[in-house]
Design a protein around this motif. Sequence first.
Motif, mmCIF file in Angstrom:
data_model
loop_
_atom_site.group_PDB
_atom_site.id
_atom_site.type_symbol
_atom_site.label_atom_id
_atom_site.label_comp_id
_atom_site.label_asym_id
_atom_site.label_seq_id
_atom_site.Cartn_x
_atom_site.Cartn_y
_atom_site.Cartn_z
ATOM 1 N N ALA A 1 44.812 47.019 35.240
ATOM 2 C CA ALA A 1 44.141 48.149 35.333
ATOM 3 C C ALA A 1 43.070 47.921 36.322
ATOM 4 C CB ALA A 1 43.758 48.860 34.154
ATOM 5 N N MET A 2 42.426 46.935 36.012
ATOM 6 C CA MET A 2 41.117 46.734 36.870
ATOM 7 C C MET A 2 41.526 46.292 38.398
ATOM 8 S SD MET A 2 38.163 44.737 34.418
ATOM 9 C CE MET A 2 39.261 43.607 33.950
ATOM 10 N N LEU A 3 42.770 45.418 38.262
ATOM 11 C CA LEU A 3 43.316 45.079 39.925
ATOM 12 C C LEU A 3 43.676 46.428 40.627
ATOM 13 C CD1 LEU A 3 44.242 42.949 41.676
ATOM 14 C CD2 LEU A 3 46.369 42.692 40.497
ATOM 15 N N TRP A 4 44.447 47.362 39.855
ATOM 16 C CA TRP A 4 44.685 48.702 40.665
ATOM 17 C C TRP A 4 43.371 49.226 41.116
ATOM 18 C CZ3 TRP A 4 43.909 53.844 40.304
ATOM 19 C CH2 TRP A 4 44.734 54.536 41.179
ATOM 20 N N GLY A 5 42.595 49.419 40.111
ATOM 21 C CA GLY A 5 41.192 50.041 40.670
ATOM 22 C C GLY A 5 40.359 49.403 41.782
ATOM 23 N N PHE B 1 38.548 49.045 47.207
ATOM 24 C CA PHE B 1 38.038 48.261 47.996
ATOM 25 C C PHE B 1 39.058 47.619 49.077
ATOM 26 C CE2 PHE B 1 35.787 47.652 44.240
ATOM 27 C CZ PHE B 1 34.514 47.637 44.344
ATOM 28 N N ASP B 2 38.860 47.979 50.326
ATOM 29 C CA ASP B 2 39.942 47.828 51.431
ATOM 30 C C ASP B 2 40.349 46.208 51.484
ATOM 31 O OD1 ASP B 2 39.748 50.366 52.151
ATOM 32 O OD2 ASP B 2 38.379 49.998 53.799
ATOM 33 N N THR B 3 39.580 45.234 51.105
ATOM 34 C CA THR B 3 39.686 43.815 51.019
ATOM 35 C C THR B 3 40.947 43.694 50.156
ATOM 36 O OG1 THR B 3 37.550 43.208 51.650
ATOM 37 C CG2 THR B 3 38.774 41.682 50.837
ATOM 38 N N VAL B 4 40.905 44.107 48.817
ATOM 39 C CA VAL B 4 41.781 43.812 48.099
ATOM 40 C C VAL B 4 43.157 44.817 48.189
ATOM 41 C CG1 VAL B 4 42.498 43.950 45.498
ATOM 42 C CG2 VAL B 4 40.219 43.526 46.012
ATOM 43 N N GLY B 5 42.829 45.780 48.715
ATOM 44 C CA GLY B 5 44.132 46.855 48.852
ATOM 45 C C GLY B 5 44.921 46.639 50.177
ATOM 46 N N TRP C 1 45.298 43.224 50.886
ATOM 47 C CA TRP C 1 45.815 41.881 50.486
ATOM 48 C C TRP C 1 47.322 42.167 50.272
ATOM 49 C CZ3 TRP C 1 46.032 39.555 45.143
ATOM 50 C CH2 TRP C 1 46.653 38.276 45.044
ATOM 51 N N GLN C 2 48.402 41.508 50.771
ATOM 52 C CA GLN C 2 49.615 41.739 50.402
ATOM 53 C C GLN C 2 50.328 41.335 49.034
ATOM 54 O OE1 GLN C 2 52.213 40.280 53.683
ATOM 55 N NE2 GLN C 2 53.885 41.852 53.088
ATOM 56 N N GLY C 3 49.539 40.320 48.804
ATOM 57 C CA GLY C 3 49.836 39.831 47.293
ATOM 58 C C GLY C 3 49.392 40.649 46.027
ATOM 59 N N TRP C 4 48.608 41.602 46.151
ATOM 60 C CA TRP C 4 48.165 42.389 45.153
ATOM 61 C C TRP C 4 49.101 42.820 44.223
ATOM 62 C CZ3 TRP C 4 47.759 47.121 42.827
ATOM 63 C CH2 TRP C 4 48.050 48.216 43.693
ATOM 64 N N PRO C 5 50.174 43.398 44.970
ATOM 65 C CA PRO C 5 51.044 44.484 43.873
ATOM 66 C C PRO C 5 52.081 43.138 43.263
ATOM 67 C CG PRO C 5 51.246 45.144 46.340
ATOM 68 C CD PRO C 5 50.390 44.153 46.169
ATOM 69 N N LEU C 6 52.173 42.031 43.612
ATOM 70 C CA LEU C 6 52.989 40.964 43.164
ATOM 71 C C LEU C 6 51.893 40.437 41.804
ATOM 72 C CD1 LEU C 6 54.121 38.761 45.982
ATOM 73 C CD2 LEU C 6 55.536 40.317 44.519
ATOM 74 N N LEU C 7 50.643 40.391 42.126
ATOM 75 C CA LEU C 7 49.848 39.857 40.911
ATOM 76 C C LEU C 7 49.926 41.089 39.853
ATOM 77 C CD1 LEU C 7 47.791 38.219 39.662
ATOM 78 C CD2 LEU C 7 46.099 39.057 41.081
#
Length: 436
Positions: free
Chosen positions: A295-299, A304-308, A310-316
């Motif tokens: 949930a924190m990662l989704w938020g 934050f554009d830097t996280v959003g 990043w192509q790997g965030w949906p995998l994580l």
Amino acid sequence: MQALLSYDQSPPMAAPFRFFLTAPLFAVLAGALLLWGGPDALASRWTPAILAVVHLMTVGFMLQVMLGALVQILPVVAGANLERPLWVSAVVHAAMTIGTLFLAVAFLSFAPYWFAAASAFLGFAALVFIVAAAASLRGVPPTSPTISGLKLALVGLSVTVALGVAMAVSFGGSFSLPLLQVADYHAAWGFVGWGLVLLTAVALVVVPMFQLTPNYPNVFGARFMVLALAALAVWNAVDLFWPGPWATLAAAVVVAFPPAFATATLRLQQRSKRPRFDPSQHFWRLAMLSTLLAAMLWGAAVGFDTVGEWQGWPLLFGTLVIFGAFVSVITGMLYKIVPFLIWLHLQNLGSGRLMAPNMKKIIDEAAMTRQLRAHGVACLLLALATVWPEALVYPAGIALIVAQGWLALNLRAGMQVYSAHRRKLDALPPASMQLG
């Protein structure tokens, strides 16, 4: 808030156990496929290999165990006896097993006929189960939040399957869909509308019973589960007709439900009467912590554009949800349900002639603990592999195979205890002769 349990209405043991014993094998296959795909598999959430891995876990592992658990829970918790449970279980299990394998091949090949075959088998399996479960629940009064939750979970499962079948059929060219958008709906309904609602309904009974905690607060009753489904429906409608900030806000409401449940569960665990946590409780804790991290990662990705970007965030995110949350909590429940059911059936078969073995001896606690550690290592490596795929995808695949192979062996060990005790029972004279 707990439902009254009717153990005398338990189905034959083969009905749920065929699902339980098959599920880890699909997870082992997912690990092997990750090794085959290598670092390229983690290039994005849409690579053929990762799509196959995800569905081997969600359909082959998660859905197998969840349907098997429902076969047991419906009559015992809700008093809803499935008509011909052995036949229903055999048909659903066979169709699901074949359909899951076909679906993995379909994602690897993207051949329309494999998608057609997979959707036919999986759609048929889901239809048979949903119809049978709905028929058993028809007329059962909602005397507890768990019974209401089981009915709502079937709604979530129906929507999840319908969206999945629609996407599979669209791959064959019959019609076109906004696949990226529908895929998000499919995943959300699967994880929240089906998975979270079912988990909440079951947790209301099993967490206080097995973990010796107080009951969940009343807010996590039927209203919580109804609101979860309503939030999903509202988000879908807003995202379709008013995309933009309002859709993001509606999605945030949906995302808030899992961490709310996780936080409540962690608080209950702190009040457990057990002097120390057993492996099952540790699996639950890992699952709830993974839910909070997801949930924190989704938020962070939204805020934050830097996280959003990043192509790997949906995998994580998917790794935390599937492996960290659902696989962990499902494994923890298996380690309670399987020994208990084996003990229950042996106790009933013994009829006073021979006492059933202690539940702690059916699956050795030390073996559970070792498998827990292996699973924790696998979750960590899988999460880190989304960041450094070149270095860690192979260790992660091996760790997943080891952890899930270990789970399969532990469940088989429980079945071996059951078989050995049955042989002892068969060698004894009938109870009437002993009395005489």
